[in-house]
Design a protein around this motif. Structure first.
Motif, PDB file in Angstrom:
ATOM      1  N   HIS A   1       0.836  -1.188   0.000  1.00 26.03           N
ATOM      2  CA  HIS A   1       0.000   0.000   0.000  1.00 26.03           C
ATOM      3  C   HIS A   1       0.879   1.249   0.000  1.00 26.03           C
ATOM      4  O   HIS A   1       1.992   1.240   0.534  1.00 26.03           O
ATOM      5  CB  HIS A   1      -0.930   0.041   1.214  1.00 26.03           C
ATOM      6  CG  HIS A   1      -1.823  -1.149   1.332  1.00 26.03           C
ATOM      7  ND1 HIS A   1      -2.903  -1.362   0.509  1.00 26.03           N
ATOM      8  CD2 HIS A   1      -1.786  -2.209   2.192  1.00 26.03           C
ATOM      9  CE1 HIS A   1      -3.506  -2.483   0.851  1.00 26.03           C
ATOM     10  NE2 HIS A   1      -2.837  -3.028   1.866  1.00 26.03           N
TER      11      HIS A   1
ATOM     12  N   VAL B   1       1.576   4.731   1.576  1.00 28.93           N
ATOM     13  CA  VAL B   1       1.329   5.307   2.896  1.00 28.93           C
ATOM     14  C   VAL B   1       1.603   6.802   2.942  1.00 28.93           C
ATOM     15  O   VAL B   1       1.355   7.444   3.971  1.00 28.93           O
ATOM     16  CB  VAL B   1       2.176   4.587   3.971  1.00 28.93           C
ATOM     17  CG1 VAL B   1       1.725   3.149   4.128  1.00 28.93           C
ATOM     18  CG2 VAL B   1       3.664   4.650   3.657  1.00 28.93           C
TER      19      VAL B   1
ATOM     20  N   TYR C   1       5.857   3.501   0.510  1.00 26.33           N
ATOM     21  CA  TYR C   1       5.037   2.289   0.486  1.00 26.33           C
ATOM     22  C   TYR C   1       5.295   1.471   1.748  1.00 26.33           C
ATOM     23  O   TYR C   1       6.342   1.603   2.413  1.00 26.33           O
ATOM     24  CB  TYR C   1       5.376   1.405  -0.738  1.00 26.33           C
ATOM     25  CG  TYR C   1       5.160   2.051  -2.069  1.00 26.33           C
ATOM     26  CD1 TYR C   1       3.987   1.839  -2.785  1.00 26.33           C
ATOM     27  CD2 TYR C   1       6.156   2.861  -2.642  1.00 26.33           C
ATOM     28  CE1 TYR C   1       3.785   2.416  -4.024  1.00 26.33           C
ATOM     29  CE2 TYR C   1       5.965   3.444  -3.883  1.00 26.33           C
ATOM     30  CZ  TYR C   1       4.775   3.212  -4.561  1.00 26.33           C
ATOM     31  OH  TYR C   1       4.583   3.793  -5.790  1.00 26.33           O
TER      32      TYR C   1
END
Length: 453
Positions: free
Chosen positions: A377, A379, A388
């Motif tokens: 994901h 961030v 990430y």
């Protein structure tokens, strides 16, 4: 305290004269002609036993080496037998000869052989019996003490020896402590503690071999069994020799109150150890972290827990710290552990492509679980990179956490190098401004800028 040592010198003098008379009578018996050949027969049998033992030891040694997988107690018996082959052969031979001579000739013609046979047999039995005692000093004391008592019994001197030992006594109140009482207590306690240790060891092996019992409950059962067995052996031994345990109970209560104040930490650790075993919060083999300490539990003790780290250091953590502190048990309910690693890529790289590359790189590492697939994901957007987080699962935290993180980072590096994804790093640009004189201008921070910085 009333001292009774040598309280009746006349009785001791009579005992001494009696012992001297019996020793003199035995000496004259040995001087008789028919006793000389008995000693010669015993010496000849000893030489024969020595030759047989020398011939049999190499063969028995080779046979013992082929007995792989035998229990330790059986191998220990074989080792003792191998070392005592000469005595075994001698006892068998002299017992057979003494028995035959007792039947075919007068008792006086086999008197010495019977005594030697009884002494040798007693020594052999004592040697095998005292192998159960683990402490070398205690084993030697019991061995030679028991053989001395058997020797006195064979010569019929136990009564005189008992009177001499009982005459040396000290009275404390209504309780009388003599050397005979102390000797009985030592023998009884030694025998009972040895039996308790043997039962405890045999039962411990059976408990640990039972896979239906959890490791923490195995430790608790073993500790509880040891306390019961050794405590029962101690009090039963004192009771058998006639020691009044009423005064001991009062004394132990007073000592317990004093120890309660002086040894609060020790008692707290003991109670905490019992709580840990009962609630099964940790067990041998679990991976835990407490503060800066990370490792797996090697053993649970009554006062501390042994934790071994990846670099081979063994930490002895008090049980109280595990109860009152915040402990991370990486393998408490199950062995699955999720790990997170952070990285960043340049703004020019496609984030969808970066996420897929990161997931594929994590899947390529051996210890990463496939049925719990990794996820990646975004961030945040940093100053020079898109940030990430990559999350993946493993099921063997005992194999280490730093090494698996390093392997995933290495897989990310290889994947990014192969597909042209760049990992940005901070860069600084320094501009040199010169004044009309040609000197470097001092920066706003009060430091002079150097060329090439």
């Amino acid at each position: 305290m009333e001292q009774e040592l040598l309280s009746n010198p006349s009785e001791l003098l009579e005992l001494g004269q009696s012992l001297l008379g019996q020793a003199e009578a035995l000496f004259y018996k040995l001087l008789r002609p028919w006793n000389a050949y008995q000693l010669a027969i015993a010496l000849g049998l000893f030489l024969v036993a020595s030759l047989l033992a020398r011939a049999m030891r190499p063969r028995m040694h080779e046979w013992m080496r082929a007995r792989e997988g035998w229990p330790k107690w059986r191998m220990r018996i074989l080792v003792v037998t191998h070392r005592r082959l000469r005595m075994i052969f001698f006892v068998l031979a002299i017992s057979l000869v003494a028995g035959v001579m007792r039947e075919v000739t007068w008792p006086s013609r086999s008197y010495i052989l019977v005594i030697i046979a009884n002494l040798s047999t007693a020594w052999l039995i004592i040697v095998f019996a005292t192998r159960l005692i683990a402490n070398p000093l205690l084993r030697s004391l019991v061995r030679y003490g028991a053989w001395a008592w058997v020797t006195l019994r064979i010569f019929g001197l136990t009564g005189e020896a008992q009177q001499i030992l009982d005459s040396a006594a000290v009275s404390v109140g209504e309780t009388r402590f003599s050397l005979w009482l102390l000797l009985q207590a030592a023998v009884m306690l030694g025998v009972l503690i040895t039996v308790a240790r043997f039962i405890s060891k045999a039962t411990t092996e059976q408990i640990r071999a039972n896979e239906d019992i959890s490791p923490s409950m195995q430790v608790l059962a073993v500790k509880f069994l040891q306390v019961i067995l050794f405590g029962a052996a101690f009090f039963l031994g004192l009771r058998l020799v006639g020691v009044d345990l009423t005064g001991l109970a009062v004394l132990s209560g007073a000592i317990g109150v004093g120890l309660g104040f002086g040894l609060q930490k020790v008692v707290s650790n003991l109670v905490s150890g019992v709580i840990i075993l009962l609630d099964k919060s940790i067990k041998p083999g679990d991976v835990i972290s407490l503060g800066e300490t990370f490792g797996w539990i090697n053993s649970l003790g009554a006062r501390y827990v042994s934790v071994v780290t990846r670099d081979g250091k063994e930490y002895l953590i008090p049980n109280e710290d595990l109860i009152t502190g915040q402990v991370v048990n990486w393998s408490h309910t199950n062995d699955f552990v999720r790990l997170d690693i952070f990285f960043g890529t340049a703004y020019g790289d496609d984030p969808h492509k970066v996420r897929q590359l990161a997931i594929d790189a994590a899947k390529s590492v051996e210890r990463v679980l496939s049925f719990k697939p990794p996820v990646c994901h975004i961030v945040g957007f940093g100053d020079s990179s898109v940030d990430y987080i990559l999350r993946f699962w493993i099921r063997d935290p005992t194999g280490g956490l730093t090494n698996i993180r390093g392997n995933v980072y290495l897989a990310l590096w290889d994947a990014f190098q192969e597909h042209g994804v760049s990992i940005p790093f901070p860069q600084r640009e320094v501009r040199m401004l010169e004044d009309p004189v040609g000197h470097a201008e001092v920066g706003h921070a009060g430091k002079e800028a150097h060329p090439g910085a």
